[in-house]
Write a protein that holds these residues in place. Sequence first.
Motif, PDB file in Angstrom:
ATOM      1  N   GLN A  65       0.844  -1.193   0.000  1.00  0.00           N
ATOM      2  CA  GLN A  65       0.000   0.000   0.000  1.00  0.00           C
ATOM      3  C   GLN A  65       0.882   1.248   0.000  1.00  0.00           C
ATOM      4  N   ILE A  66       0.481   2.234  -0.781  1.00  0.00           N
ATOM      5  CA  ILE A  66       1.128   3.541  -0.732  1.00  0.00           C
ATOM      6  C   ILE A  66       0.108   4.510  -0.173  1.00  0.00           C
ATOM      7  N   ALA A  67       0.524   5.254   0.843  1.00  0.00           N
ATOM      8  CA  ALA A  67      -0.352   6.222   1.493  1.00  0.00           C
ATOM      9  C   ALA A  67       0.381   7.544   1.604  1.00  0.00           C
ATOM     10  N   MET A  68      -0.322   8.623   1.295  1.00  0.00           N
ATOM     11  CA  MET A  68       0.280   9.947   1.410  1.00  0.00           C
ATOM     12  C   MET A  68      -0.780  10.971   1.798  1.00  0.00           C
ATOM     13  N   GLU A  69      -0.328  11.969   2.515  1.00  0.00           N
ATOM     14  CA  GLU A  69      -1.174  13.114   2.812  1.00  0.00           C
ATOM     15  C   GLU A  69      -0.987  14.083   1.652  1.00  0.00           C
ATOM     16  N   VAL A  70      -2.099  14.614   1.137  1.00  0.00           N
ATOM     17  CA  VAL A  70      -2.043  15.462  -0.054  1.00  0.00           C
ATOM     18  C   VAL A  70      -2.852  16.735   0.160  1.00  0.00           C
ATOM     19  N   GLN A  71      -2.636  17.673  -0.752  1.00  0.00           N
ATOM     20  CA  GLN A  71      -3.455  18.869  -0.852  1.00  0.00           C
ATOM     21  C   GLN A  71      -3.942  18.959  -2.287  1.00  0.00           C
ATOM     22  N   ILE A  72      -5.200  19.349  -2.446  1.00  0.00           N
ATOM     23  CA  ILE A  72      -5.751  19.558  -3.787  1.00  0.00           C
ATOM     24  C   ILE A  72      -5.083  20.812  -4.346  1.00  0.00           C
ATOM     25  N   ARG A  73      -4.400  20.671  -5.474  1.00  0.00           N
ATOM     26  CA  ARG A  73      -3.684  21.806  -6.056  1.00  0.00           C
ATOM     27  C   ARG A  73      -4.386  22.392  -7.273  1.00  0.00           C
ATOM     28  N   HIS A  74      -4.924  21.539  -8.123  1.00  0.00           N
ATOM     29  CA  HIS A  74      -5.674  22.082  -9.253  1.00  0.00           C
ATOM     30  C   HIS A  74      -6.845  21.170  -9.571  1.00  0.00           C
ATOM     31  N   ILE A  75      -7.911  21.814 -10.030  1.00  0.00           N
ATOM     32  CA  ILE A  75      -9.156  21.123 -10.336  1.00  0.00           C
ATOM     33  C   ILE A  75      -9.473  21.415 -11.792  1.00  0.00           C
ATOM     34  N   GLU A  76      -9.581  20.355 -12.569  1.00  0.00           N
ATOM     35  CA  GLU A  76      -9.915  20.480 -13.983  1.00  0.00           C
ATOM     36  C   GLU A  76     -11.146  19.632 -14.235  1.00  0.00           C
ATOM     37  N   GLU A  77     -11.710  19.778 -15.394  1.00  0.00           N
ATOM     38  CA  GLU A  77     -12.885  18.986 -15.723  1.00  0.00           C
ATOM     39  C   GLU A  77     -12.541  17.501 -15.682  1.00  0.00           C
ATOM     40  N   GLY A  78     -13.055  16.818 -14.674  1.00  0.00           N
ATOM     41  CA  GLY A  78     -12.850  15.380 -14.560  1.00  0.00           C
ATOM     42  C   GLY A  78     -11.551  14.942 -13.907  1.00  0.00           C
ATOM     43  N   HIS A  79     -10.687  15.902 -13.496  1.00  0.00           N
ATOM     44  CA  HIS A  79      -9.389  15.551 -12.923  1.00  0.00           C
ATOM     45  C   HIS A  79      -9.045  16.420 -11.717  1.00  0.00           C
ATOM     46  N   LEU A  80      -8.222  15.851 -10.842  1.00  0.00           N
ATOM     47  CA  LEU A  80      -7.664  16.572  -9.697  1.00  0.00           C
ATOM     48  C   LEU A  80      -6.159  16.417  -9.696  1.00  0.00           C
ATOM     49  N   VAL A  82      -3.038  16.630  -7.206  1.00  0.00           N
ATOM     50  CA  VAL A  82      -2.752  16.686  -5.772  1.00  0.00           C
ATOM     51  C   VAL A  82      -1.248  16.760  -5.541  1.00  0.00           C
ATOM     52  N   HIS A  83      -0.889  17.506  -4.512  1.00  0.00           N
ATOM     53  CA  HIS A  83       0.504  17.670  -4.103  1.00  0.00           C
ATOM     54  C   HIS A  83       0.719  16.840  -2.837  1.00  0.00           C
ATOM     55  N   CYS A  84       1.763  16.060  -2.816  1.00  0.00           N
ATOM     56  CA  CYS A  84       2.088  15.250  -1.641  1.00  0.00           C
ATOM     57  C   CYS A  84       2.700  16.151  -0.578  1.00  0.00           C
ATOM     58  N   SER A  85       2.018  16.257   0.565  1.00  0.00           N
ATOM     59  CA  SER A  85       2.528  17.091   1.650  1.00  0.00           C
ATOM     60  C   SER A  85       3.250  16.270   2.717  1.00  0.00           C
ATOM     61  N   GLN A  86       2.941  14.961   2.779  1.00  0.00           N
ATOM     62  CA  GLN A  86       3.610  14.080   3.737  1.00  0.00           C
ATOM     63  C   GLN A  86       3.440  12.642   3.280  1.00  0.00           C
TER      64      GLN A  86
END
Length: 120
Positions: A65-80, A82-86
């Motif tokens: 399993q890969i797990a990461m804390e992220v932040q939503i950085r950009h929102i496009e039609e049908g896509h997100l 995310v930036h890995c913060s931790q």
Amino acid sequence: MKERRRFSRVLFSNPAVLMTASGDYKCEVIDLSLNGALLTLPVGYVPLKDEPASLRFALPQSDIQIAMEVQIRHIEEGHLGVHCSQIDLDSVTHLKRLIELNLGDDDVLHRDLEQLILHD
């Protein structure tokens, strides 16, 4: 148009779960880097820019399993985007190996690792 990305991305189509304050949402990873990911926009999820979340996915045909804390950085039609913060050590080790196998270029991977260490 000038490429602004500092990290190499690899295509990686894989189911994932995005866990947010409003609930857990199934999505698909489209591509990955050491610093983030591009995801399909989960059905029913209304994202907010810079919203914190957790992203989890299993490597194909594996219990890893890969797990990461992220932040939503950009929102496009049908896509997100995310930036890995931790990210924990086990997850970053597996992510590094996954990217290494898909890039096929150790020099690019080492440059990305230097960018990650120097800029985060």
